[in-house]
Design a protein around this motif. Structure first.
Motif, PDB file in Angstrom:
ATOM      1  N   ASN A  62      20.592  17.869 -10.520  1.00  0.00           N
ATOM      2  CA  ASN A  62      21.708  18.262 -11.375  1.00  0.00           C
ATOM      3  C   ASN A  62      22.847  18.909 -10.594  1.00  0.00           C
ATOM      4  O   ASN A  62      23.725  19.536 -11.180  1.00  0.00           O
ATOM      5  N   LYS A  63      22.852  18.760  -9.244  1.00  0.00           N
ATOM      6  CA  LYS A  63      23.896  19.356  -8.419  1.00  0.00           C
ATOM      7  C   LYS A  63      24.483  18.325  -7.467  1.00  0.00           C
ATOM      8  O   LYS A  63      23.799  17.419  -7.013  1.00  0.00           O
ATOM      9  N   GLU A  64      25.767  18.529  -7.161  1.00  0.00           N
ATOM     10  CA  GLU A  64      26.458  17.661  -6.202  1.00  0.00           C
ATOM     11  C   GLU A  64      27.401  18.539  -5.381  1.00  0.00           C
ATOM     12  O   GLU A  64      28.179  19.337  -5.929  1.00  0.00           O
ATOM     13  N   ASN A  65      27.339  18.420  -4.058  1.00  0.00           N
ATOM     14  CA  ASN A  65      28.233  19.146  -3.155  1.00  0.00           C
ATOM     15  C   ASN A  65      29.157  18.147  -2.468  1.00  0.00           C
ATOM     16  O   ASN A  65      28.685  17.148  -1.918  1.00  0.00           O
ATOM     17  N   PHE A  66      30.456  18.430  -2.505  1.00  0.00           N
ATOM     18  CA  PHE A  66      31.398  17.491  -1.895  1.00  0.00           C
ATOM     19  C   PHE A  66      32.708  18.190  -1.561  1.00  0.00           C
ATOM     20  O   PHE A  66      33.009  19.276  -2.073  1.00  0.00           O
ATOM     21  N   PHE A  67      33.492  17.548  -0.696  1.00  0.00           N
ATOM     22  CA  PHE A  67      34.846  17.991  -0.382  1.00  0.00           C
ATOM     23  C   PHE A  67      35.836  17.181  -1.214  1.00  0.00           C
ATOM     24  O   PHE A  67      35.614  16.011  -1.515  1.00  0.00           O
ATOM     25  N   VAL A  88      44.101  18.127  -9.180  1.00  0.00           N
ATOM     26  CA  VAL A  88      42.903  17.979  -8.359  1.00  0.00           C
ATOM     27  C   VAL A  88      42.511  16.512  -8.360  1.00  0.00           C
ATOM     28  O   VAL A  88      42.331  15.900  -9.421  1.00  0.00           O
ATOM     29  N   PHE A  89      42.384  15.928  -7.180  1.00  0.00           N
ATOM     30  CA  PHE A  89      42.170  14.490  -7.039  1.00  0.00           C
ATOM     31  C   PHE A  89      40.866  14.036  -7.699  1.00  0.00           C
ATOM     32  O   PHE A  89      39.901  14.801  -7.792  1.00  0.00           O
ATOM     33  N   PRO A  90      40.802  12.767  -8.134  1.00  0.00           N
ATOM     34  CA  PRO A  90      39.569  12.223  -8.723  1.00  0.00           C
ATOM     35  C   PRO A  90      38.419  12.242  -7.723  1.00  0.00           C
ATOM     36  O   PRO A  90      38.615  12.047  -6.523  1.00  0.00           O
ATOM     37  N   ARG A  91      37.205  12.471  -8.244  1.00  0.00           N
ATOM     38  CA  ARG A  91      36.016  12.498  -7.391  1.00  0.00           C
ATOM     39  C   ARG A  91      34.806  12.019  -8.178  1.00  0.00           C
ATOM     40  O   ARG A  91      34.633  12.364  -9.350  1.00  0.00           O
ATOM     41  N   ASN A  92      33.972  11.199  -7.539  1.00  0.00           N
ATOM     42  CA  ASN A  92      32.750  10.682  -8.180  1.00  0.00           C
ATOM     43  C   ASN A  92      31.557  11.575  -7.869  1.00  0.00           C
ATOM     44  O   ASN A  92      31.433  12.090  -6.750  1.00  0.00           O
ATOM     45  N   SER A  93      30.680  11.743  -8.860  1.00  0.00           N
ATOM     46  CA  SER A  93      29.450  12.506  -8.703  1.00  0.00           C
ATOM     47  C   SER A  93      28.306  11.737  -9.348  1.00  0.00           C
ATOM     48  O   SER A  93      28.517  10.943 -10.265  1.00  0.00           O
ATOM     49  N   LYS A  94      27.085  12.012  -8.882  1.00  0.00           N
ATOM     50  CA  LYS A  94      25.885  11.427  -9.478  1.00  0.00           C
ATOM     51  C   LYS A  94      24.878  12.526  -9.783  1.00  0.00           C
ATOM     52  O   LYS A  94      24.665  13.425  -8.966  1.00  0.00           O
ATOM     53  N   PHE A  95      24.270  12.463 -10.955  1.00  0.00           N
ATOM     54  CA  PHE A  95      23.223  13.379 -11.365  1.00  0.00           C
ATOM     55  C   PHE A  95      22.101  12.555 -11.992  1.00  0.00           C
ATOM     56  O   PHE A  95      22.304  11.411 -12.392  1.00  0.00           O
ATOM     57  N   SER A 113      35.645  12.586 -12.228  1.00  0.00           N
ATOM     58  CA  SER A 113      36.429  13.652 -12.857  1.00  0.00           C
ATOM     59  C   SER A 113      37.688  13.962 -12.055  1.00  0.00           C
ATOM     60  O   SER A 113      37.731  13.803 -10.831  1.00  0.00           O
ATOM     61  N   GLN A 114      38.725  14.418 -12.773  1.00  0.00           N
ATOM     62  CA  GLN A 114      39.951  14.903 -12.165  1.00  0.00           C
ATOM     63  C   GLN A 114      40.533  15.972 -13.085  1.00  0.00           C
ATOM     64  O   GLN A 114      40.222  16.017 -14.274  1.00  0.00           O
ATOM     65  N   ARG A 115      41.403  16.841 -12.523  1.00  0.00           N
ATOM     66  CA  ARG A 115      41.921  17.968 -13.304  1.00  0.00           C
ATOM     67  C   ARG A 115      43.428  18.100 -13.171  1.00  0.00           C
ATOM     68  O   ARG A 115      44.010  17.821 -12.121  1.00  0.00           O
ATOM     69  N   TYR A 116      44.043  18.600 -14.255  1.00  0.00           N
ATOM     70  CA  TYR A 116      45.454  18.980 -14.286  1.00  0.00           C
ATOM     71  C   TYR A 116      45.487  20.428 -14.775  1.00  0.00           C
ATOM     72  O   TYR A 116      45.133  20.701 -15.927  1.00  0.00           O
ATOM     73  N   LYS A 144      35.218  10.509 -16.794  1.00  0.00           N
ATOM     74  CA  LYS A 144      34.596   9.247 -17.202  1.00  0.00           C
ATOM     75  C   LYS A 144      33.111   9.304 -16.846  1.00  0.00           C
ATOM     76  O   LYS A 144      32.750   9.636 -15.720  1.00  0.00           O
ATOM     77  N   THR A 145      32.249   9.000 -17.827  1.00  0.00           N
ATOM     78  CA  THR A 145      30.804   9.081 -17.617  1.00  0.00           C
ATOM     79  C   THR A 145      30.141   7.766 -18.000  1.00  0.00           C
ATOM     80  O   THR A 145      30.374   7.227 -19.082  1.00  0.00           O
TER      81      THR A 145
END
Length: 229
Positions: A62-67, A88-95, A113-116, A144-145
């Protein structure tokens, strides 16, 4: 929550001690910034997913570490306040999660995910160049999931949500010159609840009644450069 308590304590200390700090009155002006982020992202409450007759859920990963990175543009006010808009730029994660009745058939989340954000900073100068700050942010996350179950042929439909998002944190800045500053900090980010579409594959009930759900949060550390105009 332990991070949030530490931030609140630090903010109170900075506020109380502000009168005895050697403050500098920055001139008003615009700025732009670029930041390198290290995110410790976590999917909470994955056991709220829909999967009838599975027994009970258990977390597998249930955790993801990334730059990642972000860019911002803002305005510096005279009395040591800053306000900015940040992307904040888009980034893919897997859980992934498992279930007691089907322990080898994992639910795998594929999250993008990305943020404004709109961020507010209060700077407390310790010297003419070094300052501490408390920061708050409010904005939206677009997430997006999708994912699959067991193997990549058994997919869930993708679903995109736009969530109200907040952040709270603390940091430090060092003015290299009148125009250039270095920023360091930490913030806790809550991006809200996420969910996939329903299962596209045929399950044993021949129903579309399975869905991935979670709550997306992150502990985020950053270093950045700021150009003041």
């Amino acid at each position: 929550m332990k991070y949030l308590r530490k931030i609140m304590i630090a903010s109170v200390i900075m506020t109380v001690s502000a009168p005895v700090m050697a403050q500098t009155q920055s001139e008003d002006g615009y700025y732009i910034a670029a930041r390198l982020l290290h995110s410790q992202q976590r999917a909470k409450n994955m056991d709220l997913s829909l999967r009838p007759s599975i027994g009970s859920f258990f977390d597998v990963d249930n955790k993801e570490n990334f730059f990642n990175g972000s860019i911002a543009a803002g305005y510096r006010f005279n009395h040591n306040w800053r306000a900015e808009g940040e992307f904040v730029f888009p980034r893919n994660s897997k859980f992934s999660t498992g279930s007691s009745n089907f322990p080898t058939s994992l639910n795998v989340y594929d999250v993008k995910s990305q943020r404004y954000m709109v961020n507010l900073y209060r700077d407390f100068y310790i010297t003419n160049a070094l300052s501490l700050n408390a920061n708050l942010g409010l904005g939206v996350s677009r997430v997006k999931t999708g994912g699959f179950q067991g193997n990549e042929s058994r997919v869930f439909n993708e679903n995109t949500v736009t969530n109200l998002t907040y952040s709270v944190g603390a940091g430090a800045s060092y003015d290299l010159t009148q125009n250039w500053s270095l920023d360091f900090g930490y913030r806790f980010v809550d991006s809200g609840k996420i969910e996939s579409g329903f299962n596209r594959f045929a399950n044993v009930r021949r129903l579309q009644d399975e869905q991935l759900k979670a709550k997306l949060i992150a502990n985020e550390f950053f270093v950045g450069a700021r150009l003041n105009f």
